[in-house]
Scaffold this active site. Structure first.
Site, PDB file in Angstrom:
ATOM      1  N   HIS A   1       2.988  -7.231   8.291  1.00  0.00           N
ATOM      2  CA  HIS A   1       1.585  -8.440   8.251  1.00  0.00           C
ATOM      3  C   HIS A   1       1.397  -9.354   8.873  1.00  0.00           C
ATOM      4  CE1 HIS A   1       0.010  -5.967   4.810  1.00  0.00           C
ATOM      5  NE2 HIS A   1       0.999  -6.637   3.956  1.00  0.00           N
TER       6      HIS A   1
ATOM      7  N   ASP B   1      -3.500  -5.282   0.121  1.00  0.00           N
ATOM      8  CA  ASP B   1      -3.737  -4.043   0.872  1.00  0.00           C
ATOM      9  C   ASP B   1      -4.495  -3.207   1.107  1.00  0.00           C
ATOM     10  OD1 ASP B   1      -1.589  -5.932   1.751  1.00  0.00           O
ATOM     11  OD2 ASP B   1       0.449  -3.982   1.724  1.00  0.00           O
TER      12      ASP B   1
ATOM     13  N   HIS C   1       8.421  -6.368   4.262  1.00  0.00           N
ATOM     14  CA  HIS C   1       6.953  -5.817   4.049  1.00  0.00           C
ATOM     15  C   HIS C   1       5.745  -6.687   4.576  1.00  0.00           C
ATOM     16  CE1 HIS C   1       3.114  -4.234   1.902  1.00  0.00           C
ATOM     17  NE2 HIS C   1       2.948  -5.421   1.658  1.00  0.00           N
ATOM     18  N   GLU C   2       6.022  -7.956   4.720  1.00  0.00           N
ATOM     19  CA  GLU C   2       5.496  -8.904   4.519  1.00  0.00           C
ATOM     20  C   GLU C   2       5.855  -9.670   6.132  1.00  0.00           C
ATOM     21  OE1 GLU C   2       3.286 -10.249   2.736  1.00  0.00           O
ATOM     22  OE2 GLU C   2       4.053  -9.379   0.635  1.00  0.00           O
TER      23      GLU C   2
HETATM   24 ZN   LIG Z   1       0.970  -6.177   1.761  1.00  0.00          ZN
END
Ligand SMILES: [Zn+2]
Length: 257
Positions: free
Chosen positions: A63, A161, A59-60
């Site tokens: 980004h 987020d 997930h990170e």
């Molecule tokens: Zn996030």
């Protein structure tokens, strides 16, 4: 607050680190697994936790890789027992870019959940057989976790987020700091509601999570305030320099005869 961490390894120039409190989670989780089903239980629960946090890291990375495309430096991803935090150097203040960097995280979770949904048999076909869940059961759990992680992160609780998306949409109409203020305020209200809901549900980890989001939201708002002050300071310094140059020019000796 976020000191005391151990560096693991680097991926694409990004340092992956774990906070010391993460070791506590690892130990408690391993102990729970051992209490349930001995050594196999310990290894299985550790593997499931590692898979879960592997998804947090992905997930990170969603980004980070998007941010890197926009020229942002990402020195570190820090893993905490309640999730991951990527550190960015110079996030763009352009709403469109912030939206793209932000949605890339939950998008990774939805892609993982979607792939698992396609690959796994229907939940009705899965039967629990004993203390240690089967591989299919664990993958179903991972699918649900990814779905929950993606949706939870979209809550408008800045600096999560959803809160960042709210800030980006406000920043199209308001100055950046004002937009951050309103996103952070909305985030704090969400956190207070979240703590109340978590207490009502008897979920202590969720209480900790919302308190943490509340504190980090305030920290980030103050950092934005500081940055704005520094920018104003530099604008003033530059303005003075230009003025000084003008004064110097005014004082330049008259051209010779
Ligand atoms: Zn996030």
């Amino acid at each position: 607050m976020l000191g005391w961490s151990i560096n693991l390894f680097r991926v694409g120039g990004i340092q992956l680190a774990v906070h010391f409190s993460f070791l506590l989670l690892l130990a408690v989780n391993a102990f729970d697994g051992y209490a349930d089903a001995g050594w196999p239980g310990l290894w299985w629960s550790t593997a499931v936790l590692a898979a879960f946090f592997g998804c947090v890291v992905l997930h990170e990375f969603g980004h980070c890789l998007t941010a890197i495309r926009f020229g942002v430096r990402v020195p570190r991803i820090l893993l905490l027992p309640i999730g991951g935090m990527a550190e960015f150097d110079g996030l763009p203040r352009e709403p469109r870019r912030e939206v793209l960097i932000t949605v890339a995280g939950p998008a990774v979770n939805f892609v993982i959940a979607g792939l698992l949904w396609l690959l796994l048999p229907a939940p009705a076909a899965v039967e629990s057989t004993g203390a240690i869940p089967t591989l299919t059961e664990s993958l179903h759990l991972l699918m649900n976790w990814n779905l929950a992680m993606g949706l939870f992160n979209l809550l408008p609780a800045f600096p999560m987020d959803g809160g960042r998306l709210l800030r980006a949409s406000l920043a199209t109409r308001l100055p950046y700091l004002r937009a951050t203020f309103w996103a952070a305020t909305c985030g704090k209200v969400m956190c207070v509601l979240g703590v109340a809901a978590a207490l009502w549900l008897g979920e202590p980890l969720l209480v900790v999570l919302f308190v943490f989001i509340f504190i980090v939201g305030e920290m980030e708002y103050r950092a934005a305030q500081r940055r704005e002050r520094d920018d104003a300071h530099w604008r003033e310094v530059i303005a003075r320099r230009f003025a000084a140059a003008g004064t110097d020019a005014d004082r330049a000796p008259p051209a010779g005869p």
